[in-house]
Design a protein around this motif. Structure first.
Motif, mmCIF file in Angstrom:
data_model
loop_
_atom_site.group_PDB
_atom_site.id
_atom_site.type_symbol
_atom_site.label_atom_id
_atom_site.label_comp_id
_atom_site.label_asym_id
_atom_site.label_seq_id
_atom_site.Cartn_x
_atom_site.Cartn_y
_atom_site.Cartn_z
ATOM 1 N N PRO A 314 0.599 -1.256 -0.048
ATOM 2 C CA PRO A 314 0.092 0.104 -0.144
ATOM 3 C C PRO A 314 0.823 1.164 0.087
ATOM 4 O O PRO A 314 1.943 1.331 0.826
ATOM 5 C CB PRO A 314 -0.768 -0.174 1.372
ATOM 6 C CG PRO A 314 -0.783 -1.402 1.595
ATOM 7 C CD PRO A 314 0.348 -2.009 1.123
ATOM 8 N N HIS A 316 -0.488 4.344 0.510
ATOM 9 C CA HIS A 316 -0.931 5.404 1.497
ATOM 10 C C HIS A 316 -0.166 6.154 2.440
ATOM 11 O O HIS A 316 0.343 5.071 3.105
ATOM 12 C CB HIS A 316 -2.181 5.168 1.821
ATOM 13 C CG HIS A 316 -3.028 6.556 2.440
ATOM 14 N ND1 HIS A 316 -3.056 7.099 3.578
ATOM 15 C CD2 HIS A 316 -3.965 7.234 1.742
ATOM 16 C CE1 HIS A 316 -3.870 8.165 3.816
ATOM 17 N NE2 HIS A 316 -4.167 8.203 2.711
ATOM 18 N N SER A 319 -0.138 4.109 5.526
ATOM 19 C CA SER A 319 -0.014 2.658 5.669
ATOM 20 C C SER A 319 1.302 2.237 6.590
ATOM 21 O O SER A 319 2.220 2.961 6.444
ATOM 22 C CB SER A 319 0.015 1.923 4.180
ATOM 23 O OG SER A 319 1.499 2.359 3.521
#
Length: 411
Positions: A314, A316, A319
């Motif tokens: 991930p 983001h 994360s």
């Protein structure tokens, strides 16, 4: 928020982070040395660097916008054969992670230098390390903003710091009152054996490989439709030209210095004080501090995007893989900064990884932006390829020269 510019609504976006990333202490140092040693004669090199950066960053941003993924993820998905995939991922991770750790140490140390020009605090000895309070402050501030996991917040902070840098360095340049005739002469290309390595350094510190990964990932997150391409391009052009103006201002300011030897922006600030007063010193100090903290935030972010993109984790910012990678880069940078290694040595190591990575990444981008399966109607036109291939040849030559130079110095 924004204004109409030829029917394109312009509002600052991820481009401000790209500017913040390449205007770091390394850029300040290289531009300072270029100005002190060669006066205004290498202004043309910075102009060429800005053009090359705009072209490459536009391609990377276009990939992120249309494919909706960052450059590292695209490389992982498009190179399906095990050998080519592992080779690509391995080289990218090695160069970006190790290079960004070295850059991070230089960013923190350079930012601390700027603060030390205004405030004097003693170093704290601890288990063989010399801990600088300002270095800790920069590391903590960077960590807090990145850990918050809010792109909008990071963008706004970067925009404010970029404006501070712009005002500081451009004001310092105006204070030196450069001759308009000399400025115009500086944009006429001059090449010699003496200035070649400085030319390589100026281009290398502006066309930064990890910015290509950072920009593509941020654009993929910020904009959702290919129809936003004009806005992406405008954001890219405005931001990078502003960064170029900052670099030009640093070189112009350094060219006015009459010091016999200047090895860093700190030396430049001190050398300008007798001629232009303490105001010049404060302008350089504030600009150097802002340059350090902006790059200290973007280097871990870029490294995290690369690592997570290459492994399919991930991306983001909140994360766990992103936060762990950013934390490791921050801690490594702080540790290296505390070892007392000179920023120039750290920047030299980073230039070695740049020399390896830049022609490689440029080649990958040129291949990807010519694939109809990736970009469809937005793939490169022939004029884009002429410009892109020319830049690839330049990066290959400059990258080879920088690697050979570093190896010579080590041997």
């Amino acid at each position: 928020m924004g204004f109409e510019f030829r029917k394109i609504k312009y509002a600052p976006g991820p481009g401000s982070l790209v500017t913040a990333a390449f205007i770091g202490p390394g850029t300040v140092t290289v531009c300072t040395l270029a100005g002190v040693n060669y006066g205004l004669e290498l202004l043309w090199t910075l102009a060429l660097s800005v053009i090359a950066t705009v072209i490459l960053q536009e391609m990377a941003a276009r990939l992120g916008l249309v494919y909706k993924k960052g450059l590292a993820s695209i490389i992982r998905e498009q190179f399906q054969k095990p050998l080519s995939r592992y080779l690509a991922i391995g080289l990218v991770i090695m160069a970006v992670v190790f290079g960004n750790a070295a850059y991070q140490a230089g960013n923190i140390t350079g930012g601390a230098m700027g603060a030390e020009l205004i405030f004097e605090l003693p170093l704290i000895p601890s288990y063989g390390f010399a801990i600088n309070i300002f270095s800790l402050m920069i590391g903590l501030l960077s960590g807090v903003f990145l850990y918050a996991g809010n792109y909008k917040l990071v963008e706004r902070v970067m925009m404010v710091l970029v404006v501070i840098m712009s005002i500081s360095f451009i004001t310092a340049a105006f204070m030196t009152r450069p001759s308009l005739t000399d400025l115009m002469r500086g944009f006429s290309p001059t090449l010699s054996g003496d200035n070649m390595l400085t030319i390589v350094a100026l281009i290398g510190t502006t066309v930064v490989p990890y910015n290509l990964f950072l920009h593509s990932a941020l654009v993929a997150d910020r904009w959702s439709r290919p129809e936003n391409l004009k806005s992406v391009r405008l954001d890219t052009i405005v931001s990078i030209i502003l960064g170029g103006l900052i670099s030009l201002a640093i070189l112009i300011t350094a060219a006015a210095s009459q010091a016999q030897e200047v090895n860093s922006a700190k030396d430049l600030a001190l050398s300008l004080t007798p001629m232009y007063g303490h105001a010049a010193k404060y302008m350089i100090a504030i600009g150097l501090f802002a340059a350090g903290i902006t790059s200290a935030m973007t280097a871990p972010l870029a490294a995290a995007f690369v690592v997570c993109g290459c492994f399919g984790w991930p991306q983001h910012v909140k994360s766990a893989p992103m936060r762990i990678t950013m934390g490791l880069i921050l801690l490594t940078g702080l540790a290296l900064a505390s070892l007392g290694i000179r920023p120039v040595e750290l920047i030299t190591f980073a230039q070695l990884t740049n020399g390896i990575l830049l022609p490689l990444v440029t080649g990958y981008i040129l291949y990807l932006v010519n694939q109809y399966s990736i970009l469809g109607k937005h793939k490169n036109k022939w004029r884009h390829n002429i410009l892109g291939f020319s830049i690839w040849i330049i990066t290959l030559i400059l990258g080879s020269r920088s690697v050979l130079k570093v190896l010579e110095d080590w041997i």
